[in-house]
Design an enzyme around this catalytic site. Structure first.
Site, PDB file in Angstrom:
ATOM      1  N   ASP A 254       0.427  -1.696   0.226  1.00 37.14           N
ATOM      2  CA  ASP A 254      -0.059   0.009  -0.061  1.00 37.14           C
ATOM      3  C   ASP A 254       1.098   1.021   0.078  1.00 37.14           C
ATOM      4  O   ASP A 254       0.657   2.350  -0.623  1.00 37.14           O
ATOM      5  CB  ASP A 254      -1.080  -0.100   0.830  1.00 37.14           C
TER       6      ASP A 254
HETATM    7  O1  MRU Z   1      -7.254  -3.405   2.555  1.00 40.48           O
HETATM    8  P1  MRU Z   1      -7.085  -3.327   0.990  1.00 40.48           P
HETATM    9  O2  MRU Z   1      -7.811  -4.331   0.720  1.00 40.48           O
HETATM   10  O3  MRU Z   1      -7.254  -2.227   0.392  1.00 40.48           O
HETATM   11  O4  MRU Z   1      -5.371  -3.754   0.825  1.00 40.48           O
HETATM   12  C1  MRU Z   1      -5.197  -4.631   0.238  1.00 40.48           C
HETATM   13  C2  MRU Z   1      -3.689  -4.486   0.392  1.00 40.48           C
HETATM   14  O5  MRU Z   1      -2.784  -4.659   0.562  1.00 40.48           O
HETATM   15  C3  MRU Z   1      -3.208  -4.768  -1.102  1.00 40.48           C
HETATM   16  O6  MRU Z   1      -1.860  -6.160  -1.207  1.00 40.48           O
HETATM   17  C4  MRU Z   1      -1.795  -3.690  -1.926  1.00 40.48           C
HETATM   18  O7  MRU Z   1      -3.468  -2.649  -1.600  1.00 40.48           O
HETATM   19  C5  MRU Z   1      -2.114  -4.164  -3.198  1.00 40.48           C
HETATM   20  S1  MRU Z   1      -3.067  -3.964  -3.763  1.00 40.48           S
HETATM   21  C6  MRU Z   1      -2.158  -4.603  -5.901  1.00 40.48           C
END
Ligand code: MRU
Length: 382
Positions: A254
Site C-alpha cells: 500500500d
Molecule cells: O485493505 P485492502 O484490501 O485495500 O488492502 C489491500 C492490500 O493490502 C494489497 O496488498 C495492496 O493494496 C496492493 S494491491 C495491488
C-alpha cells in the site's frame, strides 16, 4: 479477464467486492461521493484500484456537469472545483499512497492546464478526464511488466537451487480485483503460471476481511491456476513443510517508504518474519505509484484502523435461502459480545526482511550497504 473497474465515457461501474465471490454484481459510481463511500466501505479496494476509481469518479462527475453545460467557463474556477474534490477523495482511506499520488499528479496537471492562455473551464475538465483515463491503461501495462520481472527474478533464484518450477505463497488480494487488471503480486503468479513455471500457488485466508479466501481464491479458480487456500495461522507450518516446498512469498504494498519499509495488509509482517526463519525469499511487488520517496521510513506511515465488526463477525451466503440472484448474504457474529477489538488494516514490514521490490522498471535489490536505493527509478517519472 476479470475486471474490477469498467469505465466508458463518463460511465463508471465497479464490481462490488463486498459480495464476491458469492454474487458478481457491478454497481454504478456516479460521482465523487459515491466513490468515497465505495472506497471507505471497501466495495473497491487494493491500492491501485482505489486510486483509479477515485479519479474516474471525478471524470464521471465532470462529464455529467459538461453534458449539463455546468462547467464554469473560467479555467481557474474549474481548477478550484477539481482541487476541492481531490482533497475530499484522498480522505477516504489513508494508508495506500496511490490515491494521494494520483491526486497530486492530476492536481498539478490541472493547475498547469488552467494557466495556459486562452483555455476554458471545459478545456481544463477535458485535460483532467484524458489524464485520469490514461491511468487505467498505464496501470495495466505496468502490472504486466511487474509480472514478467517478478517471474524472471524468482526463476533465476530458483535455478541456483536447481528448481525448474516454483511454489509461491501470497497474501491478501493483489490481482485484477485490486488493480486495473492482471495484478501485482498475483500478476507475478499469473506470469509464472502462463509460462508453466508455477508448480503451485498458496493463498492465505487474510483475516479479518478475507481478501485471500474470497478474492484471491476466486481469481485463482477463475484462471485455473493450481492453488491451495490456507488460514493465516497455517503459514509457518506450510513453510516448514518440505512437501509444499514454498520457494518465495510475494505480496503487494500500500506504501513503500524511501528505505524500502513496506505497509501492506495486516499479516504481511508476520509472513516476512517466517520467510527469514525458513530461508524463503520475500518479495514485494508494487508499481512506482506505490513507492513514496517523501516518506522516509515505515515509522512515518499512517496505519488505518477499521471497525471492530470486521473482526467480530463474518459474512457469507445462507445455505437455506435463495434470493432473486440466487444467494442471500448473512453476517454472523463469531466473537464473545463485549470483547475489545484491535483492527489495524495494515502492518509495516521492515526493509531488512525484504529481498527485493518488484517494479515495472525491474527488481530492486539492496546495495552493498544493505539498503534499498529507489530514487533512480523515478528519473523519468513525475
Ligand atoms: O485493505 P485492502 O484490501 O485495500 O488492502 C489491500 C492490500 O493490502 C494489497 O496488498 C495492496 O493494496 C496492493 S494491491 C495491488
Amino acid at each position: 479477464m476479470l475486471q474490477a473497474i469498467k469505465y466508458d465515457q463518463g460511465h463508471l461501474e465497479i464490481l462490488d467486492q463486498l459480495q464476491l465471490p458469492f454474487v458478481e454484481k457491478y454497481i454504478p459510481v456516479r460521482n465523487t461521493e459515491d466513490s468515497w463511500d465505495a472506497i471507505k466501505a471497501m466495495k473497491v479496494r487494493g491500492a491501485p484500484a482505489i486510486a483509479i476509481v477515485a479519479m474516474l469518479a471525478l471524470c464521471s462527475e465532470l462529464h455529467t456537469l459538461g453534458v449539463a453545460g455546468k462547467i464554469p467557463n473560467n479555467p481557474d474556477e474549474t481548477r478550484q472545483f477539481i482541487t476541492k474534490k481531490l482533497a475530499y477523495l484522498v480522505t477516504s482511506r489513508p494508508t495506500a499512497v496511490n490515491l494521494s499520488d494520483a491526486a497530486r499528479k492530476l492536481e498539478s496537471l490541472t493547475t498547469t492546464q488552467a494557466a495556459q492562455p486562452g483555455v476554458t473551464g471545459q478545456d481544463v475538465a477535458e485535460a483532467f478526464i484524458r489524464a485520469a483515463q490514461d491511468m487505467l491503461g498505464k496501470d495495466l501495462e505496468d502490472n504486466h511488466r511487474i509480472g514478467h520481472n517478478g517471474a524472471e527474478w524468482i526463476m533465476r533464484n530458483a535455478a541456483k537451487a536447481g528448481s525448474s518450477q516454483v511454489a509461491v505463497l501470497t497474501h491478501c488480494n493483489t490481482g485484477s480485483l485490486a488493480t486495473s487488471g492482471y495484478g501485482t503480486a498475483l500478476g507475478v503468479i499469473r506470469s509464472l503460471a502462463s509460462q508453466s513455471l508455477l508448480r503451485h500457488a498458496y493463498c492465505t485466508e487474510t483475516r479479518p476481511y478475507n481478501q485471500g479466501s474470497r478474492l484471491t481464491a476466486f481469481e485463482l479458480v477463475h484462471d485455473n491456476i493450481p492453488a491451495t487456500l490456507v488460514t493465516d495461522s497455517m503459514a509457518a507450518a506450510l513453510l516448514a513443510d518440505t512437501g509444499a516446498g514454498v520457494n518465495a512469498i510475494v505480496v503487494g504494498a500500500d506504501r513503500v517508504a524511501a528505505n524500502g519499509d513496506t505497509a501492506n495488509k495486516i499479516g504481511t509482517y508476520g509472513l516476512a518474519v517466517l520467510a527469514k526463519h525458513h530461508g524463503v525469499k520475500f518479495l514485494v511487488a508494487a508499481p512506482l505509484t506505490t513507492i513514496d520517496l517523501a516518506t522516509k521510513s515505515g515509522a512515518d506511515i499512517v496505519i488505518e484502523q477499521r471497525p471492530s465488526s470486521e473482526v467480530t463477525s463474518i459474512k457469507g451466503p445462507r445455505e437455506d435461502a435463495v434470493s432473486d440472484n440466487g444467494v442471500i448474504l448473512e453476517t454472523v457474529c463469531i466473537a464473545a459480545p463485549g470483547i475489545g477489538v484491535w483492527n489495524p488494516a495494515f502492518d509495516m514490514t521492515p526493509s531488512a526482511l525484504i529481498d527485493g521490490i518488484i517494479t515495472e522498471k525491474g527488481v530492486v535489490e539492496k546495495g552493498p550497504d544493505g539498503q534499498f536505493h529507489m530514487a533512480a527509478l523515478f528519473n523519468d517519472h513525475l
